[in-house]
Scaffold this motif. Sequence first.
Motif, PDB file in Angstrom:
ATOM      1  N   THR A   1       1.586   9.335 -12.068  1.00  0.00           N
ATOM      2  CA  THR A   1       0.507  10.201 -12.571  1.00  0.00           C
ATOM      3  C   THR A   1       1.077  11.467 -13.181  1.00  0.00           C
ATOM      4  O   THR A   1       0.660  11.913 -14.262  1.00  0.00           O
ATOM      5  CB  THR A   1      -0.462  10.556 -11.425  1.00  0.00           C
ATOM      6  OG1 THR A   1      -1.001   9.353 -10.871  1.00  0.00           O
ATOM      7  CG2 THR A   1      -1.604  11.419 -11.941  1.00  0.00           C
TER       8      THR A   1
ATOM      9  N   LYS B   1       2.348   6.218  -6.986  1.00  0.00           N
ATOM     10  CA  LYS B   1       1.172   6.694  -7.712  1.00  0.00           C
ATOM     11  C   LYS B   1       1.333   8.145  -8.164  1.00  0.00           C
ATOM     12  O   LYS B   1       1.059   8.492  -9.319  1.00  0.00           O
ATOM     13  CB  LYS B   1      -0.068   6.564  -6.818  1.00  0.00           C
ATOM     14  CG  LYS B   1      -1.360   6.945  -7.522  1.00  0.00           C
ATOM     15  CD  LYS B   1      -2.545   6.717  -6.589  1.00  0.00           C
ATOM     16  CE  LYS B   1      -3.858   7.099  -7.277  1.00  0.00           C
ATOM     17  NZ  LYS B   1      -5.025   6.892  -6.379  1.00  0.00           N
ATOM     18  N   THR B   2       1.818   9.002  -7.265  1.00  0.00           N
ATOM     19  CA  THR B   2       1.941  10.428  -7.578  1.00  0.00           C
ATOM     20  C   THR B   2       2.944  10.699  -8.706  1.00  0.00           C
ATOM     21  O   THR B   2       2.598  11.377  -9.689  1.00  0.00           O
ATOM     22  CB  THR B   2       2.328  11.219  -6.319  1.00  0.00           C
ATOM     23  OG1 THR B   2       1.321  11.014  -5.323  1.00  0.00           O
ATOM     24  CG2 THR B   2       2.450  12.704  -6.619  1.00  0.00           C
TER      25      THR B   2
ATOM     26  N   SER C   1       2.595   1.569  -3.384  1.00  0.00           N
ATOM     27  CA  SER C   1       1.602   2.002  -4.371  1.00  0.00           C
ATOM     28  C   SER C   1       1.322   3.491  -4.230  1.00  0.00           C
ATOM     29  O   SER C   1       1.243   4.225  -5.226  1.00  0.00           O
ATOM     30  CB  SER C   1       0.312   1.200  -4.190  1.00  0.00           C
ATOM     31  OG  SER C   1      -0.703   1.675  -5.048  1.00  0.00           O
ATOM     32  N   HIS C   2       1.200   3.924  -2.965  1.00  0.00           N
ATOM     33  CA  HIS C   2       0.928   5.339  -2.713  1.00  0.00           C
ATOM     34  C   HIS C   2       2.113   6.206  -3.131  1.00  0.00           C
ATOM     35  O   HIS C   2       1.930   7.282  -3.742  1.00  0.00           O
ATOM     36  CB  HIS C   2       0.619   5.546  -1.231  1.00  0.00           C
ATOM     37  CG  HIS C   2       0.418   6.989  -0.864  1.00  0.00           C
ATOM     38  ND1 HIS C   2      -0.711   7.693  -1.218  1.00  0.00           N
ATOM     39  CD2 HIS C   2       1.227   7.856  -0.185  1.00  0.00           C
ATOM     40  CE1 HIS C   2      -0.609   8.926  -0.767  1.00  0.00           C
ATOM     41  NE2 HIS C   2       0.548   9.052  -0.129  1.00  0.00           N
TER      42      HIS C   2
ATOM     43  N   GLN D   1       0.829  -1.204   0.000  1.00  0.00           N
ATOM     44  CA  GLN D   1       0.000   0.000   0.000  1.00  0.00           C
ATOM     45  C   GLN D   1       0.867   1.259   0.000  1.00  0.00           C
ATOM     46  O   GLN D   1       0.592   2.225  -0.734  1.00  0.00           O
ATOM     47  CB  GLN D   1      -0.924   0.001   1.216  1.00  0.00           C
ATOM     48  CG  GLN D   1      -2.042  -1.031   1.139  1.00  0.00           C
ATOM     49  CD  GLN D   1      -2.852  -1.099   2.414  1.00  0.00           C
ATOM     50  OE1 GLN D   1      -2.439  -0.605   3.451  1.00  0.00           O
ATOM     51  NE2 GLN D   1      -4.019  -1.730   2.336  1.00  0.00           N
TER      52      GLN D   1
END
Length: 402
Positions: A201, A197-198, A193-194, A190
Motif C-alpha cells: 500500500t 499489505k502495508t 497477507s497482513h 493471513q
Amino acid sequence: MKNNLLSKRLIICVLSVLILFVFSMFMISCYEHDNYIRVSNYKINTLVGLVKNKYPEVSDKEILNILETSEDKNSYFKQYGFDIESDSLINDLDSLNKKYMIIKMVTILIFAFVIFFAIVIYNKKNNNRIDDLIESLKKIDKVNYELDLEDSVEDKLSLLKQDLYKLAIMLKESSINSLNDKLVLKESLQDISHQLKTPITSINIMLDNMINDDDMDIKTRNKFIKQIKREISNMSFLIQNILKLSKFEANVIEFKSRKVNVSELIEDSIHNVDNLRDLKDVNIISNLVDCSVCVDKRWQVEAITNILKNALDYSDVGSEIVIDVEDNKVYTSISITDNGKGMSEEDTINIFKRFYKGKNSNSDSVGIGLALSKAIVERENGIISVMSELGKGTSFIIKYFK
C-alpha cells in the motif's frame, strides 16, 4: 505362527472329537466283547453240566479239549442248516450283535452331527466377524475412525482386525494433521497477507504521487525512491524467510552436518551484522573456548545471525553485546547477551512465534527471524531459550546436545 492359529484351532477341535469318537467306539466294543463272553460262557457251562449229568463217563479233560480245539472235524449242525463259521447258534448273541450295531450307528451319527454342528457354528462366527470387518471398512470409508476392534481371539481375523485398527489410527492422525496443516496454512497466508499489505500500500501511494506529480522536486522524488527500495528490501527479506520457515515446517530441507568449530560459527555470524553493528556503534565481545559441534554450518550461521540482529535492534547506541561459549560433556552452549531495552514476560513467552513482534521491537521488524532460528537449532538436536528483564537486557541461549 500366529497366522496359523485359526487352522490349528479347527484341527484341534476336529481331532478332539475324533479321538473321543474312537475312544467311545473302543469302549463299546470292549463292553460288547465282555457281553459275548459272558453269554457264551453261560451257555457252554449249562451245556457241559447237562453232558456230565447224562454221560458221567466223559471226563472233564475231554470236555475241555473239545472246548479249546479250533478244528472242525465234523460239523453236527450242518444237517440242520447251520454254518458254524457264519451263523450264531445262540439267539442271545444275535440280539447282542444287533443291539451293539444300533449303538455303534447311533454313536457315529451323534459324533457326525457334533462335528457338523461345530463346523457350522465356527463358520457362522467367522462370517459374523468378517461382516464386522466389512462394516468397519465402510465406516473408515465414510471418515468415521471410532471403531471397536478389540478381540480376545488370536487368529488371522484377529490379526486383520489389529491391522485395520492401526490403519484407522493412522488415517485419523493423518486427517487431524491435514486439518492442522490447513489451519496453519490459512493462518500463514493471513499473516503473510497482513505483513505484505502495508508495504505494498505504501509503495503504491508513493508511486501514484510520483506518477501524478510531474513537478515533484528531485529531493522528494529521491526520498520516495529510497523508501520504495527500503520497503521492497523488507518484503524480499520477509518472503525469503517465510519460504525458508515453510520448508522447515514441511521437512524438505536436508541438513549436511559436519564437525564445525564454534568460533567459525560466531565469527561468520558477526561478519553478517557488521553494517548494522557499525551503524549503531555496538561493540560485540566474544569469550570463546576451543570446541566443536556437529551441525550444518550455513544454517546455524543464519540462526545465530538472526539472534545477533535481534540483539542489535534492542541495544542502545554505543552499548555492548557479549557472546559466551560453554562446553561440557552434555552440551555446547552459545549465549548472546545484550544490555538493551529488555523484554516483558509476555514477550519472552511468545518471542519465537512467527510474526510476533515485541512491545519494544523496531518498527521495521517482521517477527520471523527468531522463529526461523528456533526451527534451525531444533533440527540440529538443539534447543534455544531466552531470559530477559525490562531495562536490563536479554540473553539468548543455544544448546547443542552431544
